[in-house]
Structures are given as structure tokens and as C-alpha cells.
Motif scaffolding. Structure first.
Motif, PDB file in Angstrom:
ATOM      1  N   VAL A 192      28.253  -6.453  12.042  1.00 54.96           N
ATOM      2  CA  VAL A 192      28.917  -5.144  12.059  1.00 54.96           C
ATOM      3  C   VAL A 192      28.891  -4.561  13.461  1.00 54.96           C
ATOM      4  O   VAL A 192      29.900  -4.080  13.973  1.00 54.96           O
ATOM      5  N   PHE A 193      27.742  -4.634  14.118  1.00 56.48           N
ATOM      6  CA  PHE A 193      27.619  -4.107  15.473  1.00 56.48           C
ATOM      7  C   PHE A 193      28.569  -4.838  16.417  1.00 56.48           C
ATOM      8  O   PHE A 193      29.305  -4.206  17.183  1.00 56.48           O
ATOM      9  N   ASN A 194      28.573  -6.158  16.374  1.00 61.10           N
ATOM     10  CA  ASN A 194      29.434  -6.932  17.275  1.00 61.10           C
ATOM     11  C   ASN A 194      30.917  -6.677  17.015  1.00 61.10           C
ATOM     12  O   ASN A 194      31.706  -6.582  17.957  1.00 61.10           O
ATOM     13  N   ALA A 195      31.296  -6.544  15.754  1.00 63.50           N
ATOM     14  CA  ALA A 195      32.697  -6.234  15.432  1.00 63.50           C
ATOM     15  C   ALA A 195      33.072  -4.855  15.964  1.00 63.50           C
ATOM     16  O   ALA A 195      34.162  -4.665  16.511  1.00 63.50           O
ATOM     17  N   TYR A 196      32.155  -3.898  15.841  1.00 63.59           N
ATOM     18  CA  TYR A 196      32.426  -2.559  16.357  1.00 63.59           C
ATOM     19  C   TYR A 196      32.593  -2.590  17.873  1.00 63.59           C
ATOM     20  O   TYR A 196      33.525  -1.976  18.411  1.00 63.59           O
ATOM     21  N   VAL A 197      31.722  -3.298  18.569  1.00 62.35           N
ATOM     22  CA  VAL A 197      31.808  -3.386  20.029  1.00 62.35           C
ATOM     23  C   VAL A 197      33.154  -3.982  20.447  1.00 62.35           C
ATOM     24  O   VAL A 197      33.831  -3.456  21.344  1.00 62.35           O
ATOM     25  N   LYS A 198      33.564  -5.054  19.794  1.00 64.23           N
ATOM     26  CA  LYS A 198      34.849  -5.695  20.128  1.00 64.23           C
ATOM     27  C   LYS A 198      36.021  -4.760  19.842  1.00 64.23           C
ATOM     28  O   LYS A 198      36.956  -4.657  20.640  1.00 64.23           O
ATOM     29  N   LYS A 199      35.986  -4.078  18.698  1.00 60.86           N
ATOM     30  CA  LYS A 199      37.074  -3.157  18.338  1.00 60.86           C
ATOM     31  C   LYS A 199      37.110  -1.970  19.291  1.00 60.86           C
ATOM     32  O   LYS A 199      38.187  -1.502  19.690  1.00 60.86           O
ATOM     33  N   ASN A 200      35.952  -1.492  19.696  1.00 61.35           N
ATOM     34  CA  ASN A 200      35.878  -0.396  20.654  1.00 61.35           C
ATOM     35  C   ASN A 200      36.509  -0.799  21.985  1.00 61.35           C
ATOM     36  O   ASN A 200      37.236  -0.009  22.594  1.00 61.35           O
ATOM     37  N   GLU A 201      36.262  -2.021  22.427  1.00 57.59           N
ATOM     38  CA  GLU A 201      36.872  -2.523  23.667  1.00 57.59           C
ATOM     39  C   GLU A 201      38.393  -2.549  23.548  1.00 57.59           C
ATOM     40  O   GLU A 201      39.102  -2.157  24.482  1.00 57.59           O
ATOM     41  N   VAL A 202      38.894  -3.022  22.406  1.00 57.54           N
ATOM     42  CA  VAL A 202      40.339  -3.044  22.165  1.00 57.54           C
ATOM     43  C   VAL A 202      40.898  -1.626  22.207  1.00 57.54           C
ATOM     44  O   VAL A 202      41.938  -1.375  22.821  1.00 57.54           O
ATOM     45  N   ASN A 203      40.219  -0.686  21.560  1.00 58.95           N
ATOM     46  CA  ASN A 203      40.701   0.697  21.533  1.00 58.95           C
ATOM     47  C   ASN A 203      40.768   1.294  22.935  1.00 58.95           C
ATOM     48  O   ASN A 203      41.726   1.997  23.264  1.00 58.95           O
ATOM     49  N   PHE A 204      39.773   1.013  23.776  1.00 58.75           N
ATOM     50  CA  PHE A 204      39.813   1.518  25.149  1.00 58.75           C
ATOM     51  C   PHE A 204      40.940   0.867  25.942  1.00 58.75           C
ATOM     52  O   PHE A 204      41.631   1.544  26.715  1.00 58.75           O
ATOM     53  N   LYS A 205      41.158  -0.431  25.751  1.00 58.39           N
ATOM     54  CA  LYS A 205      42.273  -1.098  26.435  1.00 58.39           C
ATOM     55  C   LYS A 205      43.601  -0.482  26.008  1.00 58.39           C
ATOM     56  O   LYS A 205      44.501  -0.294  26.828  1.00 58.39           O
ATOM     57  N   ARG A 206      43.726  -0.182  24.734  1.00 55.80           N
ATOM     58  CA  ARG A 206      44.952   0.461  24.242  1.00 55.80           C
ATOM     59  C   ARG A 206      45.155   1.811  24.930  1.00 55.80           C
ATOM     60  O   ARG A 206      46.265   2.139  25.339  1.00 55.80           O
ATOM     61  N   GLN A 207      44.112   2.600  25.016  1.00 54.94           N
ATOM     62  CA  GLN A 207      44.236   3.910  25.660  1.00 54.94           C
ATOM     63  C   GLN A 207      44.525   3.771  27.151  1.00 54.94           C
ATOM     64  O   GLN A 207      45.340   4.513  27.699  1.00 54.94           O
ATOM     65  N   ASP A 208      43.869   2.820  27.812  1.00 62.24           N
ATOM     66  CA  ASP A 208      44.093   2.608  29.249  1.00 62.24           C
ATOM     67  C   ASP A 208      45.531   2.189  29.553  1.00 62.24           C
ATOM     68  O   ASP A 208      46.062   2.504  30.607  1.00 62.24           O
ATOM     69  N   SER A 209      46.150   1.478  28.604  1.00 58.63           N
ATOM     70  CA  SER A 209      47.523   1.016  28.818  1.00 58.63           C
ATOM     71  C   SER A 209      48.561   2.023  28.333  1.00 58.63           C
ATOM     72  O   SER A 209      49.752   1.767  28.402  1.00 58.63           O
ATOM     73  N   GLY A 210      48.097   3.158  27.803  1.00 61.13           N
ATOM     74  CA  GLY A 210      49.012   4.172  27.291  1.00 61.13           C
ATOM     75  C   GLY A 210      49.355   3.987  25.830  1.00 61.13           C
ATOM     76  O   GLY A 210      50.012   4.832  25.233  1.00 61.13           O
TER      77      GLY A 210
END
Length: 126
Positions: free
Chosen positions: A96-114
Motif C-alpha cells: 500500500v505504501f509503495n503504491a501510494y508513493v508511485k501514485k503520488n509521483e504520477v500526480n505531481f508529474k501531472r501537475q508539473d505538466s499542467g
């Protein structure tokens, strides 16, 4: 005294309660997994609906008041369910922790790209 890993402790506590009430998540058949995934999804949906109802969401209704105690009760109940579902799906606290970390990274990349375009491939690795 060192504080225990809280997520692992939640999983340990839930596993103990599962055994007490006769829900054996290890080695569940596909039929039982399906039953329990549906049970926990329904429970989470119901708890979220009840949490919503504890907040004055009807802008047209003047009688509503914010019920802090009820909101807190509903929040605690809704927070107890995701790790129960994770255990049925065979996930550990680390999973669960590792999945959250990976999903959080994706969410930040999405925000960084607009986040102007939905990329259906960006979270398939999770």
C-alpha cells in the motif's frame, strides 16, 4: 520508547480482528475475494455517503449545522476500510505504501505538466 510503524500496526491489528471474526484473508478463493471486495466497497461507499450527510452540503437548507462529532465518527469509520480491502486483495502495508508513493509521483508529474491531457498510460505501472 520508539513508536511503531503505524501503517504496519494497522494491518497487524486488522489481521487480528479478521481472525477473531472468521475472515481469513490469506489464501482466499476467488469467490471469497469477490464477495469481500464487494462487501468492503459497499461499506466504504456507505460510510462516505454518511460522512457527506454529516456536512451541511444542501446550500438551500438553512437548518443544517456542521456536526463535528458526527463528521469525526464517520471519518474514522471510513478510514478503517481501505486497509481491510487491501488485505483481501493480498496487499501488505508495504504494498500500500509503495503504491501510494508511485501514485503520488504520477500526480505531481501531472501537475508539473499542467495536466492538460489525460495520459492513460502514466499510472499503469502502479
Amino acid at each position: 520508547m520508539e513508536q511503531p510503524d503505524q501503517l504496519r500496526e494497522l494491518f497487524r491489528m486488522q489481521q487480528s480482528l479478521n481472525q477473531c471474526i472468521g475472515v481469513q484473508t490469506d489464501g482466499m478463493s476467488e469467490e471469497d475475494k469477490t464477495k469481500w471486495v464487494l462487501n468492503y466497497c459497499r461499506a466504504m461507499s456507505q460510510e462516505m455517503a454518511e460522512l457527506t450527510d454529516s456536512v451541511p452540503w444542501k446550500w438551500w437548507a438553512k437548518y443544517q449545522k456542521f456536526d463535528e462529532a458526527e463528521r469525526a465518527r464517520r471519518s474514522r469509520r471510513s478510514l478503517s476500510l481501505p486497509h481491510q480491502l487491501a488485505q483481501v486483495l493480498g496487499m501488505s502495508a508495504d504494498d500500500v505504501f509503495n503504491a501510494y508513493v508511485k501514485k503520488n509521483e504520477v500526480n505531481f508529474k501531472r501537475q508539473d505538466s499542467g495536466y492538460a491531457v489525460k495520459d492513460h498510460e502514466d499510472s499503469k505501472h502502479i
